[in-house]
Design an enzyme around this catalytic site. Structure first.
Site, PDB file in Angstrom:
ATOM      1  N   ASP A  36      -5.837  -7.392   3.680  1.00 24.22           N
ATOM      2  CA  ASP A  36      -7.019  -6.773   3.077  1.00 24.22           C
ATOM      3  C   ASP A  36      -7.860  -7.833   2.381  1.00 24.22           C
ATOM      4  O   ASP A  36      -9.076  -7.925   2.584  1.00 24.22           O
ATOM      5  CB  ASP A  36      -6.583  -5.698   2.075  1.00 24.22           C
ATOM      6  CG  ASP A  36      -7.758  -5.067   1.366  1.00 24.22           C
ATOM      7  OD1 ASP A  36      -8.726  -4.687   2.070  1.00 24.22           O
ATOM      8  OD2 ASP A  36      -7.740  -4.962   0.130  1.00 24.22           O
ATOM      9  N   ASP A  48      -1.704 -18.157  -0.541  1.00 23.47           N
ATOM     10  CA  ASP A  48      -2.684 -18.873  -1.375  1.00 23.47           C
ATOM     11  C   ASP A  48      -3.283 -20.050  -0.617  1.00 23.47           C
ATOM     12  O   ASP A  48      -4.485 -20.304  -0.671  1.00 23.47           O
ATOM     13  CB  ASP A  48      -2.072 -19.289  -2.726  1.00 23.47           C
ATOM     14  CG  ASP A  48      -0.676 -19.887  -2.614  1.00 23.47           C
ATOM     15  OD1 ASP A  48      -0.105 -19.884  -1.506  1.00 23.47           O
ATOM     16  OD2 ASP A  48      -0.157 -20.358  -3.643  1.00 23.47           O
ATOM     17  N   TYR A  78       0.816  -1.218   0.000  1.00 21.57           N
ATOM     18  CA  TYR A  78       0.000   0.000   0.000  1.00 21.57           C
ATOM     19  C   TYR A  78       0.849   1.267   0.000  1.00 21.57           C
ATOM     20  O   TYR A  78       0.416   2.297  -0.489  1.00 21.57           O
ATOM     21  CB  TYR A  78      -0.906   0.031   1.239  1.00 21.57           C
ATOM     22  CG  TYR A  78      -2.224  -0.685   1.069  1.00 21.57           C
ATOM     23  CD1 TYR A  78      -2.265  -2.014   0.679  1.00 21.57           C
ATOM     24  CD2 TYR A  78      -3.425  -0.032   1.320  1.00 21.57           C
ATOM     25  CE1 TYR A  78      -3.470  -2.680   0.543  1.00 21.57           C
ATOM     26  CE2 TYR A  78      -4.636  -0.694   1.188  1.00 21.57           C
ATOM     27  CZ  TYR A  78      -4.655  -2.014   0.804  1.00 21.57           C
ATOM     28  OH  TYR A  78      -5.855  -2.663   0.666  1.00 21.57           O
ATOM     29  N   LYS A  97       4.253 -15.052   1.397  1.00 16.24           N
ATOM     30  CA  LYS A  97       4.444 -15.684   0.080  1.00 16.24           C
ATOM     31  C   LYS A  97       5.951 -15.863  -0.079  1.00 16.24           C
ATOM     32  O   LYS A  97       6.585 -15.331  -0.995  1.00 16.24           O
ATOM     33  CB  LYS A  97       3.825 -14.795  -1.008  1.00 16.24           C
ATOM     34  CG  LYS A  97       3.819 -15.413  -2.388  1.00 16.24           C
ATOM     35  CD  LYS A  97       2.836 -16.570  -2.550  1.00 16.24           C
ATOM     36  CE  LYS A  97       2.952 -17.182  -3.939  1.00 16.24           C
ATOM     37  NZ  LYS A  97       2.198 -18.440  -4.081  1.00 16.24           N
ATOM     38  N   ASP A 141     -11.695  -9.798   3.757  1.00 12.87           N
ATOM     39  CA  ASP A 141     -12.967  -9.812   3.018  1.00 12.87           C
ATOM     40  C   ASP A 141     -13.452 -11.249   2.878  1.00 12.87           C
ATOM     41  O   ASP A 141     -14.635 -11.548   3.036  1.00 12.87           O
ATOM     42  CB  ASP A 141     -12.802  -9.206   1.613  1.00 12.87           C
ATOM     43  CG  ASP A 141     -13.184  -7.731   1.574  1.00 12.87           C
ATOM     44  OD1 ASP A 141     -12.969  -7.042   2.590  1.00 12.87           O
ATOM     45  OD2 ASP A 141     -13.695  -7.268   0.532  1.00 12.87           O
TER      46      ASP A 141
HETATM   47  C1  IPM Z   1     -10.270  -1.941   4.061  1.00  9.61           C
HETATM   48  C2  IPM Z   1     -10.611  -1.244   2.768  1.00  9.61           C
HETATM   49  C3  IPM Z   1      -9.561  -0.176   2.502  1.00  9.61           C
HETATM   50  C4  IPM Z   1      -8.233  -0.885   2.346  1.00  9.61           C
HETATM   51  C5  IPM Z   1      -9.843   0.722   1.294  1.00  9.61           C
HETATM   52  C6  IPM Z   1     -11.153   1.433   1.415  1.00  9.61           C
HETATM   53  C7  IPM Z   1      -8.727   1.700   1.073  1.00  9.61           C
HETATM   54  O1  IPM Z   1     -10.732  -2.151   1.731  1.00  9.61           O
HETATM   55  O2  IPM Z   1     -10.161  -1.266   5.094  1.00  9.61           O
HETATM   56  O3  IPM Z   1     -10.124  -3.161   4.033  1.00  9.61           O
HETATM   57  O4  IPM Z   1      -7.918  -1.397   1.265  1.00  9.61           O
HETATM   58  O5  IPM Z   1      -7.477  -0.924   3.324  1.00  9.61           O
HETATM   59 MG    MG Z   2     -10.603  -4.166   2.370  1.00  6.96          MG
END
Ligand code: IPM
Ligand code: MG
Length: 352
Positions: free
Chosen positions: A247, A223, A141, A191, A251
């Site tokens: 990140d 992975d 990032y 990785k 999710d």
């Molecule tokens: C998260 C989000 C953020 C990230 C975005 C909105 C920049 O996806 O907090 O997971 O990628 O960190």
């Molecule tokens: Mg995110």
């Protein structure tokens, strides 16, 4: 006790869910005799619209000068132009960096009453209790160079995955600290078969593992980790990983809990001011409809009470009220129900 909380409702459903978390915090304040002073600021797309910048220096300074920050969400199609000078997400990254919050804690628990809300088979979800520690101020990032340029008539884009040893050390150490209060197991995700930064990560994690023989340390390739999160999620406890890996994996992990709308997060650093935000995004498709699930933000406010204010009893009270509401069948649209954002919060406040 007296605390100053900066609210950054942000974009999309952000203002709706932050508004309800504030009502929950106000109930906690009156019940347990605390004073929460809220100050609201713009960050994200709304700040671009008003000030031409996703975060202003004043807003960052106000956040740094408060006891903690509660954030909703940032971003939306309105600000998605790839050629734009500034983007809502940049404000969020500047905030994380500016607060020095290098560790993002994302707990994932499956409420028994929500097992059916998850697409996974019920037997896979039994006993799932994970906390992902995502490195938050380094890696892909933030690494430099980060550029786009023309090279001999061809367009070239570069992102850099960069880590200093101390950045890895402090976040892995924090994961080990957390593991001591849990099932004494750390899964370090990397990785290392491909990336140099991961090989350094693994080495540092191994050294910390040697210094903490009471904790079981396991290294897993990202992975494989992505696959095991779905095939055997109960196998994980504390997971620590690079910014971008974290990140993506969080999710994925949110699916276990039935809805992304359920999951909170806490971002912590050396300083006492923490940043608290749900892991879901701004959900532009449902923004303004009053139907977003406020639980992720409400549980983030509980994490704020615990980590920044050391109010463990109050934090647990919020979590218990959410648990009880879910047990009693309180459901927003993402959970297959029809309650509004306000009604969801009312049900939780009534159980506090
Ligand atoms: C998260 C989000 C953020 C990230 C975005 C909105 C920049 O996806 O907090 O997971 O990628 O960190
Ligand atoms: Mg995110």
């Amino acid at each position: 006790m007296n605390f100053k909380i900066t609210l950054l409702p942000g974009d999309g459903i952000g203002p709706e869910v932050v508004g309800e978390a504030v009502r929950v915090l106000e109930k906690v304040a009156s019940k347990y005799n605390h004073d929460f002073n809220f100050q609201e600021r713009l960050m994200g797309g709304c700040s671009i619209d008003k000030y031409g910048k996703s975060i202003t220096d004043e807003t960052l300074a106000d956040c740094q000068a408060s006891d903690s920050v509660l954030l909703g969400a940032v971003g939306g199609p309105k600000w998605d132009d790839p050629n734009a000078k500034d983007r809502p997400e940049r404000g969020l990254l500047a905030l994380r960096k500016g607060l020095g919050v290098f560790a993002n804690l994302r707990p994932v628990k499956v409420h028994p009453a929500l097992i059916d809300a998850s697409p996974l088979k019920p037997e896979k979800l039994k006993g799932v209790d994970i906390i992902v520690v995502r490195e938050l101020t380094g890696g892909l990032y933030f690494g430099q160079p980060k550029t786009r340029e023309m090279v001999a008539g061809k367009e070239r884009a570069v992102d850099t995955l960069e880590y200093y040893d101390y950045e890895i050390k402090r976040v892995v150490e924090l994961a080990f600290q957390l593991a001591k209060g849990r099932r004494k197991k750390v899964t370090s995700v990397d990785k290392a078969n491909i990336l140099e930064s991961s090989r350094m990560w693994r080495q540092i994690a191994s050294n910390i593992g040697k210094a903490n023989p009471d904790i079981e340390l396991e290294h897993t390739l990202v992975d494989t980790a992505a696959m095991r999160l779905i095939t055997a999620p109960a196998w994980m406890d504390v997971v620590v990983t690079e910014n971008m890996f974290g990140d993506i994996l969080t999710d994925e992990a949110s699916v276990l809990a039935g809805s992304m709308g359920m999951l909170p997060s806490a971002s912590l650093g050396q300083a006492t001011v923490g940043l608290y935000e749900p892991i879901h995004g701004s959900a532009p498709d449902i923004a303004g409809k009053g139907i977003a699930n406020p639980i992720g933000t409400i549980l983030s406010s509980a994490m704020m009470l615990r980590h920044s204010f050391k109010l463990e009893v109050e934090a647990t009270a919020i979590e218990a009220a959410v648990d009880a509401a879910i047990t009693d069948g309180v459901r927003s649209a993402d959970l297959g129900g029809a309650l509004t954002t306000r009604q969801m919060a009312d049900e939780i406040i009534n159980r506090l």
